[in-house]
Design an enzyme around this catalytic site. Structure first.
Site, PDB file in Angstrom:
ATOM      1  N   ARG A   1      38.674  47.174  30.483  1.00  0.00           N
ATOM      2  CA  ARG A   1      37.433  46.452  30.770  1.00  0.00           C
ATOM      3  C   ARG A   1      36.220  47.361  30.869  1.00  0.00           C
ATOM      4  NH1 ARG A   1      38.936  41.596  35.052  1.00  0.00           N
ATOM      5  NH2 ARG A   1      39.848  40.217  33.475  1.00  0.00           N
TER       6      ARG A   1
ATOM      7  N   GLU B   1      46.172  39.999  27.679  1.00  0.00           N
ATOM      8  CA  GLU B   1      44.829  40.391  28.086  1.00  0.00           C
ATOM      9  C   GLU B   1      44.656  41.883  27.890  1.00  0.00           C
ATOM     10  OE1 GLU B   1      43.896  38.930  31.978  1.00  0.00           O
ATOM     11  OE2 GLU B   1      43.804  36.846  31.306  1.00  0.00           O
TER      12      GLU B   1
ATOM     13  N   GLY C   1      40.695  32.081  50.248  1.00  0.00           N
ATOM     14  CA  GLY C   1      41.126  32.264  48.879  1.00  0.00           C
ATOM     15  C   GLY C   1      42.642  32.403  48.853  1.00  0.00           C
TER      16      GLY C   1
ATOM     17  N   ALA D   1      44.650  34.981  48.849  1.00  0.00           N
ATOM     18  CA  ALA D   1      45.231  35.942  49.790  1.00  0.00           C
ATOM     19  C   ALA D   1      45.289  35.371  51.202  1.00  0.00           C
ATOM     20  CB  ALA D   1      44.437  37.245  49.779  1.00  0.00           C
TER      21      ALA D   1
ATOM     22  N   HIS E   1      32.863  42.575  34.497  1.00  0.00           N
ATOM     23  CA  HIS E   1      33.581  41.854  33.443  1.00  0.00           C
ATOM     24  C   HIS E   1      32.727  41.897  32.182  1.00  0.00           C
ATOM     25  CE1 HIS E   1      35.802  38.836  31.249  1.00  0.00           C
ATOM     26  NE2 HIS E   1      36.729  38.854  32.192  1.00  0.00           N
TER      27      HIS E   1
ATOM     28  N   ARG F   1      40.551  48.072  37.491  1.00  0.00           N
ATOM     29  CA  ARG F   1      41.629  47.090  37.619  1.00  0.00           C
ATOM     30  C   ARG F   1      42.145  46.634  36.262  1.00  0.00           C
ATOM     31  NH1 ARG F   1      41.587  41.024  38.092  1.00  0.00           N
ATOM     32  NH2 ARG F   1      39.413  41.224  37.432  1.00  0.00           N
TER      33      ARG F   1
ATOM     34  N   HIS G   1      32.085  41.701  38.763  1.00  0.00           N
ATOM     35  CA  HIS G   1      33.199  40.752  38.769  1.00  0.00           C
ATOM     36  C   HIS G   1      34.238  41.036  39.841  1.00  0.00           C
ATOM     37  CE1 HIS G   1      36.037  37.882  37.150  1.00  0.00           C
ATOM     38  NE2 HIS G   1      36.954  38.820  36.931  1.00  0.00           N
TER      39      HIS G   1
ATOM     40  N   SER H   1      36.390  33.497  45.107  1.00  0.00           N
ATOM     41  CA  SER H   1      36.518  33.875  43.703  1.00  0.00           C
ATOM     42  C   SER H   1      37.840  33.379  43.129  1.00  0.00           C
ATOM     43  CB  SER H   1      36.425  35.397  43.559  1.00  0.00           C
ATOM     44  OG  SER H   1      35.152  35.858  43.949  1.00  0.00           O
TER      45      SER H   1
END
Length: 523
Positions: free
Chosen positions: A281, A121, A21, A23, A236, A375, A340, A49
């Site tokens: 969230r 967001e 991914g 990272a 999520h 997060r 999520h 992801s």
């Protein structure tokens, strides 16, 4: 299928990065020209992801924004458990992270005047979300980094190869246990970076690849590394509620563009909540969960705020909706919460170092303290880039000789294929959005023998047992951890750290008669 031996022999002794991914790709790129072997069980970037991330990457680049405002928003969302040093250290490098991605070929969306097109967001006080290709940001970033990796001679990619264990000799990393098909081998190395993603695949309802069941957390735990914040799983709020595995994500950016949450009666049930649809969230997810628990179906209505522009602004989400027979320009989108993102994981410092010499962790499998209990949207891709670069720099500057006692290159036997089929129902029923003592104890009873065994579910059970154990010890509701029997947050709350041995000890004690106290180090 090619034998492992001719693949492993040329890269023996090289730095090993597990996971492709954002990272993992970033870490490998930033280590150049040091020789690196990148190990991934699928094609580069395909089972991550990162590839599916729609929301983008948070960076305080707007004219009315600054890093301190981003810090404040992150600390508020983290519900009192962020590490302030980690928050400031990572968020202050946002501009450098964006410039680095652009050097590797990422093209962020811009306005007509050339400035970044910044989105809004949940829980962000400013427009600070950069997108690449609209709602295909994760794919755009991943594909650019994959191309860069393939053009970097110092990186050797082992695709279709699964890392199963980190070998430890004399207290430090000495190798990486690899399996492919019916063959297993040990790659001798003194430096391993785990960038294996999250654990949403432990849940029936998830937006993550089904195979992401916390492999990195498990490997680090088996190697003796300290784990932290394992109870905090972020759900999520708005996954597309249609029969599909995994569930498609309906990005928070849709709510950022003005879409409303309504129930079957057409009531906008978030209207009186601070922040409304853009509340943190955990707040939005629990509000939707409460509606569903009452028998309501929940919808995201974008017809008023976005309408005919939906397909242009959110092409990927539009495609998912049309495949399900929904036209989001004219009809509300059915949504539900889904597992999520994982705030917990392998404890690391701000160089990516774990507590095991020679072992680093970056991305979602790691826990730097940036996210706290919940997060802040789109901070994760920023963390992946910043920490991938930091880990690479630290490794580059750290000369670590191979152990004098190297592990055998040939593994003595094949480990059973790791499976989560028996673990998923336990985690989904007892360790979901709303928890209580009876459910957590049921999870502990079911998971402990599996985690301590050697069956195909043992690896996934270790991670799930960690979630259950940490959840049992946190007798409050905070961020992504909500308990119906302890609905309020405690006045003072701290983060907990445990090794796998601690988890086995604590889980046994938690199931013992109440007269048996926990060891002092675990209270």
């Amino acid at each position: 299928m090619q034998s492992l031996a001719p693949l492993v022999a040329p890269v023996a002794g090289q730095i090993a990065v597990v996971g492709s991914g954002i990272a993992g790709l970033m870490t490998a790129l930033e280590l150049a020209p040091r020789p690196v072997v990148l190990v991934t069980r699928a094609d580069l970037g395909r089972e991550s992801s990162s590839l599916w991330a729609q929301g983008g990457i948070a960076a305080s680049l707007g004219p009315e924004d600054d890093p301190e405002q981003h810090v404040d928003d992150t600390l508020r969302a983290g519900a009192g458990l962020c590490d302030p040093e980690a928050v400031r250290g990572i968020l202050s490098q946002a501009r450098d992270a964006i410039e680095t991605l652009e050097r590797y070929g990422v093209r962020f969306d811009r306005n007509a005047d050339g400035s970044y097109a910044l989105g809004l967001e949940a829980a962000h006080g400013r427009h600070r979300i950069l997108h690449a290709g609209g709602d295909g940001s994760g794919a755009a970033i991943t594909e650019a980094l994959v191309k860069a990796v393939l053009n970097t001679p110092s990186i050797t990619c082992l695709t279709g190869v699964e890392a199963r264990r980190v070998c430890v000799t004399d207290g430090g990393v000495s190798g990486l246990w690899l399996q492919s098909g019916d063959e297993a081998m040990i790659l001798p190395t003194s430096q391993v970076v785990l960038a294996t993603g999250g654990l949403g695949g432990l849940y029936d309802a998830t937006t993550n690849p089904r195979g992401n069941v916390g492999q990195g957390v498990m490997m680090a735990a088996r190697a003796g590394a300290v784990l932290t914040d394992l109870e905090f799983v972020q759900f999520h709020p708005t996954a597309l509620d249609v029969p599909r595995t995994p569930l498609a994500l309906v990005s928070e950016a849709v709510r950022g563009a003005g879409a409303w949450l309504i129930n079957g009666a057409g009531e906008r049930f978030m209207a009186d909540t601070p922040g409304a649809e853009l509340a943190p969230r955990d707040v939005v997810a629990r509000a939707i969960h409460a509606q569903i628990a009452r028998g309501e179906r929940v919808y995201l209505d974008a017809t008023r705020a976005i309408g005919e522009d939906f397909a242009a602004k959110f092409p990927i989400i539009h495609q998912f909706c049309r495949e399900a027979g929904i036209d989001p320009a004219r009809a509300p989108i059915p949504v539900r919460p889904a597992a999520h993102y994982y705030m917990g994981g392998i404890a690391t410092d701000l160089r990516g170092r774990t507590t095991v010499p020679g072992l680093w962790a970056v991305g979602e499998c790691a826990c730097t303290g940036l996210h706290g209990a919940n997060r802040l949207a789109s901070n994760s891709l920023l963390e992946a880039v910043v920490m991938g670069r930091r880990a690479a720099r630290d490794i580059y500057e750290t000369a670590r000789p191979m152990s004098q006692t190297e592990p055998s290159r040939a593994a003595p036997q094949m480990l059973p294929k790791a499976e989560a089929d028996d673990i998923r129902p336990i985690v989904s029923q007892y360790l979901g959005m709303i928890r209580d003592r009876a459910g957590i104890e049921a999870a502990l009873r079911a998971l402990r023998p599996l985690a301590m065994g050697n069956g195909p579910g043992a690896d996934a059970a270790i991670v799930a047992l960690g979630i259950a154990c940490f959840a049992a010890l946190r007798t409050e509701s905070r961020g992504g951890h909500a308990r119906s029997d302890f609905p309020e947050p405690e006045a003072v709350s701290t983060r907990r750290r445990m090794t796998l041995d601690d988890i086995f000890t604590a889980s046994g004690t938690l199931l013992a008669p109440a007269s048996q106290p926990l060891p002092e180090t675990l209270t």
